[in-house]
Enzyme design. Structure first.
Site, PDB file in Angstrom:
ATOM      1  N   HIS A  87      -1.164   6.443   2.362  1.00  0.00           N
ATOM      2  CA  HIS A  87      -1.309   5.271   3.221  1.00  0.00           C
ATOM      3  C   HIS A  87      -1.778   5.655   4.623  1.00  0.00           C
ATOM      4  CE1 HIS A  87      -0.778   1.296   4.735  1.00  0.00           C
ATOM      5  NE2 HIS A  87       0.191   1.640   5.562  1.00  0.00           N
ATOM      6  N   CYS A 105       0.802  -1.231   0.000  1.00  0.00           N
ATOM      7  CA  CYS A 105       0.000   0.000   0.000  1.00  0.00           C
ATOM      8  C   CYS A 105       0.832   1.277   0.000  1.00  0.00           C
ATOM      9  CB  CYS A 105      -0.942   0.002   1.209  1.00  0.00           C
ATOM     10  SG  CYS A 105      -2.116  -1.370   1.243  1.00  0.00           S
TER      11      CYS A 105
END
Length: 527
Positions: free
Chosen positions: A132, A78
């Site tokens: 993130h 991610c």
């Protein structure tokens, strides 16, 4: 690495360290942009060929715009994937290889994609998981909206009690940081009979709809101040500008929690298990992981394989979450239509990377395999080209320069992707000869980087010492001229000349894989 590539890399890093961060906003005039990120989304959508998945709204968008059949992230995790896409830089330039590093600590002078729009006279709003962990980057936004349920939230009393109990026990043990998070996971799935807005992604859709409505009514500054998403001066600054709205949906990331009605779309017993539940033959030890975060969930095995019953439950939960997010995207697009804004709005939908559902006897992401590096990308740009399917290889670093060109903006010179506007104009045209990804492994005090390249026929991966690429520990080669399931590593079975040619293209880092007649990164094509 060639001398030219090295010099460009050094120039990029110097620029990103010394560039001033002051905003130099100019008056904006251009199309609106709706920028939608979906976490952990593999190409399991109806429009991508999985007819078991209920995704009518994303399928409809695919039919209206261009669906990129072979779009690849640069790092299947991610934080690193998002840092790369949002800065337009490859991971070796951002130097973000994990879940905790803030890209601003590595490249403080980077102008992010939303920041470019902010500098060019757009009203730039973000909400949900764009960076993130929903990290707010003040330079990127005029205003940032957080959902009320920012954490992975369970709705049933039983699961909430379980998480509280585990949290108290972890605190008593003195756990902190990532260890505390890992020790307090609840079950991997939940189906609760609750409204969609009980969960994070329903709230993000609600907030997006509110932004669109207030923007259309001319009262967006009032909404921003009311939500406490920006100071009064920043709120007033967004009046009468084109809109860049970024939405970050968390599902289908673990835990697979979604309202019951989305679980009811599927019959669990009819869902297939992975047809290749085994590691690729002759793959090196760095190729796969130990299921990543799935191991931390309360009802998942700490060691060993996932049972067939658990595997079907997880696939059911993943598909339910895909359908849940699809419905939220549909709500936002429906309101965009109702407000008469669709014909003036570029819509971009992307998943940050793929995900394994038992294939290769593995789960989660964080590998260089096709299942983890490939993710959906859909772009609808009204008035540009025609709808269709682009089968050329594209990369997520290409999204930044593409949006800049579509909106008539000049992006930073150092971007490392290539505008895909020619593919939007003609989805059938030829494109890149390769797409690039990478993954870092740590262990025993050593670091091993897997650099991977996807071509029309092959996926080639070299596992090397990141400080000395000539020190190659292992190679992987998987054919893609047939089914392309990457089940057998044939690196030791093919001609050394093929390996040599593929490795030369890999180390060229994208400079040799550009489409014919398309300017290299850093040179904007005039429209």
């Amino acid at each position: 690495m060639t001398l030219r590539t090295l010099l460009v890399q050094v120039g990029v890093l110097l620029t990103l360290w010394i560039s001033p961060l002051g905003e130099q906003t100019v008056a904006g005039a251009g199309p609106h942009v709706l920028f939608i990120a979906i976490d952990d989304l593999r190409p399991d959508l109806g429009s991508y060929g999985n007819k078991q998945v209920h995704s009518p709204h994303l399928d409809a968008l695919s039919s209206q715009g261009v669906r990129f059949e072979r779009a690849y992230c640069q790092y299947a995790q991610c934080n690193a994937s998002r840092a790369s896409l949002l800065t337009g830089l490859r991971p070796d330039s951002t130097r973000v290889y994990d879940l905790v590093t803030d890209f601003r600590d590595r490249v403080p002078g980077a102008v992010t994609l939303p920041q470019m729009f902010k500098r060019n006279g757009y009203a730039v709003l973000g909400m949900g998981k764009i960076f993130h962990n929903e990290r707010d980057d003040p330079q990127s936004w005029h205003a940032y909206f957080a959902a009320d349920a920012r954490d992975d939230t369970y709705m049933t009393a039983e699961n909430q009690a379980l998480v509280r109990e585990k949290f108290e026990a972890a605190l008593a043990q003195g756990l902190k940081g990532t260890e505390l998070v890992a020790a307090t996971r609840g079950p991997a799935t939940e189906s609760a009979d609750v409204p969609v807005s009980s969960y994070h992604d329903g709230q993000i859709a609600d907030a997006a709809i509110a932004v669109l409505e207030h923007y259309r009514a001319g009262t967006l500054p009032d909404l921003v101040q009311q939500r406490g998403a920006a100071e009064a001066a920043d709120a007033r600054a967004i009046a009468d500008r084109p809109l860049f709205l970024a939405l970050g949906f968390r599902k289908p990331h673990l835990p697979f929690v979604a309202p019951q009605k989305f679980w009811d779309l599927y019959q669990r017993g009819e869902l297939p298990l992975a047809d290749n539940p085994f590691p690729p033959k002759d793959s090196p030890p760095w190729a796969l992981t130990n299921f990543d975060e799935l191991r931390n969930y309360h009802d998942m095995p700490k060691t060993g394989p996932v049972s067939p019953t658990q595997a079907r439950l997880l696939r059911h939960g993943y598909y339910a979450c895909v359908s849940f997010v699809d419905a939220q995207v549909g709500r936002v697009l429906k309101r965009l239509d109702q407000l008469g804004m669709r014909d003036d709005t570029i819509v971009v939908v992307w998943g940050d990377h793929g995900w394994k559902l038992g294939e290769h006897a593995s789960w989660s992401k964080n590998t260089n395999f096709e299942l983890d590096t490939r993710s959906p990308l859909i772009i609808h740009a009204p008035g540009v080209g025609r709808a269709g399917v682009a089968t050329g290889l594209v990369e997520f670093v290409d999204i930044y320069p593409t949006l800049a060109e579509l909106c008539g903006l000049t992006p930073p010179w150092y971007l490392q992707g290539t505008s895909m506007v020619p593919l939007l104009e003609n989805p059938r045209r030829g494109w890149k000869t390769a797409a690039f990804s990478q993954i870092l492994r740590r262990g025993g005090g050593n670091r091993t980087m897997g650099y991977s390249m996807r071509t029309d026929e092959w996926r080639y991966t070299a596992w090397v010492n990141p400080n000395n690429r000539s020190q190659v520990f292992a190679r992987e080669l998987y054919g893609h001229s047939g089914a392309g399931a990457e089940n057998v590593n044939v690196a030791d079975q093919v001609s050394p000349l093929l390996i040599k040619a593929l490795e030369a293209e890999l180390w060229a880092g994208g400079t040799k894989s550009l489409p014919e007649g398309v300017a290299p990164p850093g040179r904007r094509r005039s429209r």
